[in-house]
Design a protein around this motif. Structure first.
Motif, short mmCIF file in Angstrom:
data_model
loop_
_atom_site.label_atom_id
_atom_site.label_comp_id
_atom_site.label_asym_id
_atom_site.label_seq_id
_atom_site.Cartn_x
_atom_site.Cartn_y
_atom_site.Cartn_z
N SER A 54 0.63 -1.31 0.21
CA SER A 54 -0.02 0.18 -0.52
C SER A 54 1.23 1.33 0.13
N PHE A 82 -4.95 -1.16 -5.84
CA PHE A 82 -5.26 -0.97 -4.31
C PHE A 82 -6.75 -1.34 -3.43
N SER A 86 -7.03 -4.56 -0.68
CA SER A 86 -7.68 -3.56 0.40
C SER A 86 -8.93 -4.22 0.86
N VAL A 94 -11.44 1.76 3.52
CA VAL A 94 -10.40 1.65 2.41
C VAL A 94 -10.57 1.58 0.98
N LYS A 121 -5.55 8.00 1.88
CA LYS A 121 -4.15 7.42 2.87
C LYS A 121 -4.63 8.22 4.52
N TYR A 124 -6.39 4.84 5.50
CA TYR A 124 -5.43 3.49 5.10
C TYR A 124 -4.14 3.91 6.30
N ARG A 128 -4.15 0.99 9.14
CA ARG A 128 -2.77 0.67 9.59
C ARG A 128 -3.05 0.71 11.46
#
Lengths: 152, 1144
Positions: A54, A82, A86, A94, A121, A124, A128
């Protein structure tokens, strides 16, 4: 240090909240189910692979969108990839932003694309952090000698 | 001519310029005008008219020029050719005309010459004879003889005017014809003054002049006499008269023959009005030494004039003859030729002639040739204008040595060419008028033709604009559908969120009642809105052609029963019966799109429910095999109409239907007892947004899309739907679908099965309709049945059946006796009482007493309870406590009935065996309970109805068996298990084995070798993990190229060493979007390569696009199946198994 059952309960609650808030979906639980004795770090491996991939993709996207003449096809394929990764990891939010992103790509709307890139972003990074927290919990449980509770 | 050509050329040029200008302008205007057609239609029309007008004018002008040229050329050529030939003819004529008088002249001259010559000869002879005359007498004799000779000659020539001899001595003898009074005279001079000697003594060398002058002058005083003669005989008729010398005639003297040769001249006489031609010749003596006399001959030119007159009389025109000097000699006119001057007649010049024509002709000649008439040059002119007319003038020369003459011929042009000219003018006129006519006709034709063309152009233009408009409209409608499809899709997501959030809210306990009511209202509205959105999505999907029907096998009956189950809740609330009545010959498994079929009936039923306030709703279904339709089936009134419609359709696509032998037509009816539809609206209810009664929207809500979707779907499945007439109130919808069935589906024959057991059924159902349908069906199967619709009736029936007093009771006893007697294998009567929970009076506590009443029969009968969705738990528990274990959820339909009966039969069997071995029974019950509880955990129906769920599980396995071969095995073993329960003491162990087998089902993919083509590492990892957990061996490649290569390498290896240590791939999982070579291309490449080796490796597509069009694309390139990302493990396994099963 908290006791194992407490940690376990915390883990379950956290996972449920992740599901409820839409960060993760069934796909992630499927991944968790795939993990077994022969492959104890499967989820972590996959997820870290996902992180690497990613970040690379996000960088690619950022550079692609900064070009003077934006190659929307390339951007689209990046976003598609992506989205695919995801969704296969279960990062639902995402993936859903990616869908919007692709729409903007089709319209060749640079502004929208940039906005979406920011959103992606953010999402993500959120996911994360959440996942890292989850793995941290897991780690704690394992260190405390407990087993990771299975989600229903 | 050249100027004309130049003119025509310039005109044509101009026209072309104009036409090309209009054409180019039209070409230039073409595109923009098309583009702004909508804005300036009027301008366009004007422009079109203008261009048509210009084209028309151009064509007309061209035609006019063409015809004009044609006319001119025709006229010119005819004129030129005729004129040339006519001219040559005219020339010949003129030549001929002029030649004849000239010939006559020539002849006159000739004869004059001849006469003169012969006179000379004779004179010479006579003079020689008498030449020696010395005396007077001899002289006289000579003269006498000379006179005779001369007379002879003179009288022989009538044309002669006079003939004279003049002797040397001056003596003159002459004969003269007076043309006026027709008299002939002899003229002589007296002899007295003449000496006879003198001539002979004359010096021969002396000059003629000398002689001549002397003689003439010497004779001036001589007396001349004239005496008239008889013209025929020459005798003297009158007295001689004295006349003055030279008075009457010209006597040729010596002066006229100066050189001794003959001479000619034109003379004028006093007595004639015509000029005379006189010749003079000398008479020589013997030795030709001297001239002794001169002979003169005079001829009148009168005859020439006469001839000319005759000639021009015939042809018209004028001829005249002049000397070279211009003196007029003869004319064809009657005007005098001589001028009467004071000294007598003199000759006149031609230009002084009194005849105008001759005068002007002479003047014209003079003018043209500058007063010098060319010698030896004949003039031919056709263009001389004399007076007011045009004349031909021709001149000819008569070349006499002494007297050259010119003949001139003037002929008026009209005499020769007059008619030709007139005809020429006529021809020209006719030609011009003809061409004008042609031009007019041509122009009219062009006008008419172009009129048609312009109309056509106009129409065509209109047509084009209409087509454009239509295309635009179609495009916009298409856009609309697309937009709706996209929009509703986008709208659905937030709606789902809204509803979910509302659900969460509703769960919250802290809400006040009002809030709760509001929220539930919101939720209802949201659900309705979502349904509407779904409908719109469906409609737009169909309209945009995106609807693709699935082809999958499914249990139609089960789907429909599930549907009825679902709606029965709603029906119960409204006190409406929901009944399903499917005939036994309905195929269990059909191929098609289950979701869409269910949608059809869901729409129909919900529609019916909406309008039905009491009564029932029936869904009937029966089937016709395509190849064996019999007309005697008259189950429903209007079926034949539907069937004939269908047959018509069959004829249309005969080919298609004949291909598949196991095509079934399934007929369905949805009947309700609602308000019904007005017959006039039967067709229009199927239109979009159409409702039978606009006011229903207020009453019942709805959008009117439901039936439209239904009809579209039905048509898409090859069927038709219509509203038909119904007895009584309500609506009856009939439809048929064409569905394929898998070949050879075994049908269970209930009749046999039920016939084995001695079944007796008591139906106690609150719904009249469903009860009667079930009972009719059971009756057909040969099962005795009693029906009860209320509690009292039921008690009556039960008492009748089981009280010892009644006949039936006796019968029962007999049976029970038989039962007790033949304990080993004789079939005993099984009573089933199917009883609706609604029979119990739940509102009060009476129901417990009712149950107590029923308990009395428990031992002899089996109770099956039909529960409601809202049946409270206490009742259920109570029922269980009392041993009524057989409970099903309403409504009751055939499948449930069969389940009930099966369960009862099994139970009775168990009871039978229980009587033999008690311990076995307990064991068995345990296993059964454990099994069923295990399975019913996943079942929503609840764990209470053991028997029933058990049955359901069987059917579930039946359905699933198609996809899960392993499970099928399990199931069959399971079946063996259950069938051999009776005598199996260690079934527990066996079932455990079976359980293990089920668990092993997870390793379903053991031994499979799978190639995974996927570029995303995460998915690679996940998919690999999943597959490996299932026991498959996975090879991963990153893109399509590698996938193809991997296959090729494998093939090569396979070819080289037959031991085939590296196993061939059983299957490929192919991601569709990959770098370098995507899944579609890779698949195509693989399929191409396979065509040679005639193998076929299954390829399963993995794609993130979840549209059916993508599926179509996948299948088109040669993939066998289709999975969407994220991967669903179960679906993947089943897909893989179904694909590999057929290979292994």
């Amino acid at each position: 240090m908290a006791s194992v059952p407490q940690l376990q309960r915390q883990f379950i609650e956290y996972t449920t909240s992740l599901h409820n808030e839409g960060y993760l979906d069934d796909q992630f639980s499927q991944l968790q189910k795939l993990q077994d004795e022969s492959n104890p770090d499967f989820v972590v491996e996959v997820v870290s692979l996902y992180f690497e991939d990613s970040e690379k993709l996000l960088n690619n996207l950022a550079t692609a969108l900064q070009q003077k003449s934006v190659d929307y096809k390339q951007v689209d394929s990046h976003v598609h990839q992506f989205k695919g990764s995801s969704s296969s990891i279960g990062a639902q939010r995402v993936a859903s932003v990616c869908v919007h992103f692709r729409n903007f790509c089709e319209e060749k709307n640079l502004e929208g694309c940039l906005r979406c890139l920011q959103q992606v972003k953010q999402e993500y990074i959120l996911v994360r952090n959440k996942l890292e927290a989850l793995f941290g919990l897991e780690q704690q449980i394992l260190q405390a000698g407990g087993s990771i509770p299975m989600m229903e | 001519m050249t100027t004309l050509v130049a003119m025509a050329y310039s005109a044509v040029r101009r026209m072309f310029d104009q036409v090309s200008a209009t054409l180019s302008s039209s070409g230039r205007n073409h595109l923009p005008s098309r583009m702004r057609r909508s804005r300036s239609d009027v301008n366009q029309d004007e422009f079109r008219c203008y261009s048509v007008f210009v084209a028309r004018v151009a064509i007309m002008v061209m035609l006019a020029i063409l015809i004009g040229l044609l006319t001119l050329l025709t006229w010119h050529f005819t004129k030129v050719y005729t004129r040339a030939s006519l001219n040559s003819l005219a020339y010949g004529l003129r030549y001929e005309l002029l030649q004849r008088p000239l010939l006559r002249m020539w002849r006159i001259l000739n004869s004059t010459v001849e006469i003169t010559t012969s006179q000379v000869r004779l004179s010479e002879y006579v003079i020689r004879k008498y030449g020696k005359g010395e005396n007077q007498a001899q002289q006289v004799e000579l003269y006498e003889s000379m006179r005779d000779v001369t007379w002879a000659l003179f009288s022989s020539r009538r044309a002669l005017n006079s003939m004279s001899i003049k002797y040397r001595n001056g003596f003159v003898q002459a004969f003269q014809r007076d043309l006026r009074d027709k008299n002939t005279y002899y003229i002589y001079s007296n002899l007295d003054n003449y000496t006879m000697v003198e001539p002979y003594s004359m010096n021969r060398s002396s000059t003629h002049q000398e002689w001549n002058d002397q003689m003439i002058h010497g004779n001036v005083s001589a007396i001349w006499y004239r005496e008239p003669l008889d013209p025929d005989t020459g005798r003297k008729t009158g007295k001689q008269q004295e006349i003055p010398p030279d008075e009457l005639i010209n006597i040729a003297g010596i002066s006229q023959v100066p050189d001794g040769a003959a001479s000619w001249h034109v003379a004028v006489s006093k007595f004639t009005n015509s000029p005379l031609l006189s010749a003079a010749l000398p008479v020589w003596d013997e030795d030709r030494g001297s001239i002794v006399a001169v002979v003169g001959v005079t001829t009148a030119l009168y005859s020439v004039g006469q001839l000319m007159k005759e000639l021009v009389d015939l042809h018209g025109g004028h001829i005249y003859l002049t000397s070279q000097k211009g003196w007029l000699l003869a004319t064809s006119s009657s005007t005098p030729l001589l001028r009467n001057s004071s000294d007598g007649y003199t000759l006149m010049m031609a230009k002084d002639s009194q005849d105008e024509i001759i005068q002007s002709a002479a003047k014209w000649l003079n003018k043209t040739y500058h007063h010098k008439p060319p010698l030896n040059h004949e003039i031919h002119s056709a263009t001389a204008t004399l007076g007011h007319e045009r004349y031909y003038i021709d001149s000819f020369f008569l070349n006499l040595t002494r007297l050259p003459m010119v003949g001139v011929l003037c002929i008026p042009r009209k005499n020769i060419m007059g008619k030709v000219d007139a005809r020429e003018i006529k021809t020209l006129f006719i030609l011009i008028s003809a061409s004008v006519c042609i031009l007019v006709v041509g122009c009219i034709c062009i006008f008419i033709l172009t009129n048609g063309v312009s109309k056509e152009m106009k129409l065509r233009g209109d047509l084009i604009s209409h087509i454009d408009a239509r295309r635009k409209a179609e495009a916009s409608s298409n856009f609309k559908s697309q937009f709706l499809a996209n929009m509703s899709h986008e709208l659905r997501t937030p709606m789902a969120a809204v509803i979910g959030l509302l659900d969460i809210l509703l769960c919250d306990d802290s809400l006040t009642n009002e809030q709760y009511a509001t929220i539930s209202q919101i939720r209802r509205c949201s659900t309705a809105l979502l349904r509407l959105l779904n409908n719109i999505l469906d409609i737009s999907k169909v309209e945009s052609g995106k609807l693709v029907l699935e082809e999958a096998e499914y249990d139609l009956g089960k789907e429909l029963e599930g549907l009825i189950d679902m709606f029965s809740v709603q029906c119960k609330n409204r006190n409406v019966e929901a009944i399903i009545d499917l005939s036994d010959d309905m195929p269990k498994v059909v191929r098609g799109d289950s979701g869409r079929v269910v949608q059809i009936f869901a729409n129909l039923i919900s529609n019916s429910i909406k309008f039905t306030t009491s009564g029932y709703i029936i869904l009937r279904g029966w089937c016709e095999n395509l190849n064996s339709f019999s007309n005697n089936e008259n189950f429903f009134v209007d079926q034949r109409a539907l069937w004939s419609a269908y047959q018509k359709k069959i004829k249309r696509n005969e080919k298609r239907t004949c291909k598949s032998d196991n095509t079934m037509i399934l007929f369905f009816e949805v009947e309700d007892t609602g308000c019904g539809i007005d017959p006039s609206k039967w067709e229009s209810v199927f239109e979009s947004f159409e409702q039978a009664d606009p006011s229903t929207t207020r009453l019942h809500g709805g959008t009117g899309l439901g039936l439209c979707i239904v009809r579209t779907l039905v048509n898409k499945m090859g069927g038709e739907i219509r509203v038909v007439k119904k007895n009584g109130s309500g609506t009856l919808m009939q439809l048929y679908l064409i569905l394929n069935t898998p070949v050879d589906i075994p049908r269970e024959s209930y009749r046999l099965k039920f016939a084995e057991h001695n079944l007796k059924v008591v139906l106690a159902l609150s719904g009249r309709m469903s009860g009667s349908i079930i009972s009719r069906w059971l009756h057909k199967l040969g099962v005795p049945i009693w029906e009860a619709n209320e509690w009292n009736e039921l008690t009556r029936i039960l008492q009748e059946l089981f009280k010892p007093t009644s006949y039936t009771q006796n019968l029962t006893y007999e049976h029970s006796e038989a039962e007790s007697l033949n304990k080993e294998g004789v079939k005993m009567t099984v009573f089933i009482i199917v009883i609706d929970i609604g029979m119990l009076n739940i509102s009060t506590n009476i129901w417990k007493e009712q149950l107590n009443f029923l308990d009395a029969f428990t031992r002899r009968t089996k109770f099956a309870w039909i529960l409601n969705h809202d049946t409270s738990n206490t009742i259920k528990i109570e029922l269980r406590r009392r041993g009524h274990s057989l409970m099903v959820n309403g409504p009751l339909y055939k499948t449930k009935m069969i389940q009930i009966i099966d369960a009862v039969i099994k139970e009775s069997r168990l009871e039978q065996s229980k009587k033999y071995i008690d311990s076995h029974e307990r064991l068995h019950m345990n296993t059964k309970n454990s099994n069923s509880s295990e399975i019913t955990e996943t079942n929503s129906t609840g764990s209470l109805q053991n028997e029933e769920t058990n049955q359901e599980n069987f059917s579930v396995y039946g359905v699933v068996s198609n996809c899960f071969p392993e499970l099928t095995e399990v199931r069959s073993e399971w079946g063996q298990l259950t069938s051999s329960r009776n005598d199996n003491s260690d079934c527990e162990q066996e079932t455990r084995q079976a359980d293990q087998k089920v668990k092993n089902g997870q390793k379903a993919l053991a031994g499979l070798h799978i190639l995974l083509a996927e570029d995303t590492p995460i998915l690679q990892k996940v998919a690999t993990m999943m597959l490996e957990q299932m026991g498959a061996k996975v090879v991963v490649v990153g893109d399509g190229v590698q996938a193809v290569e991997a296959l090729n390498i494998q093939k090569e290896v396979e070819n080289v060493e037959k031991s085939c240590e590296p196993r061939p791939f059983d299957l490929i999982l192919m991601d569709c979007q990959m770098p370098k070579m995507d899944g579609y291309e890779a698949t195509e490449a693989i399929r191409r390569a396979e065509r040679e080796s005639e193998s076929h490796i299954p390829i399963v597509a993995l794609t993130a696009h979840a549209m059916s069009s993508d599926e179509a694309k996948c299948l088109q390139v040669g993939m066998d199946a289709y999975l969407t990302k994220p991967i669903d493990c179960k679906l993947m396994v089943s897909t893989i198994l179904s694909l590999t099963k057929c290979r292994t």
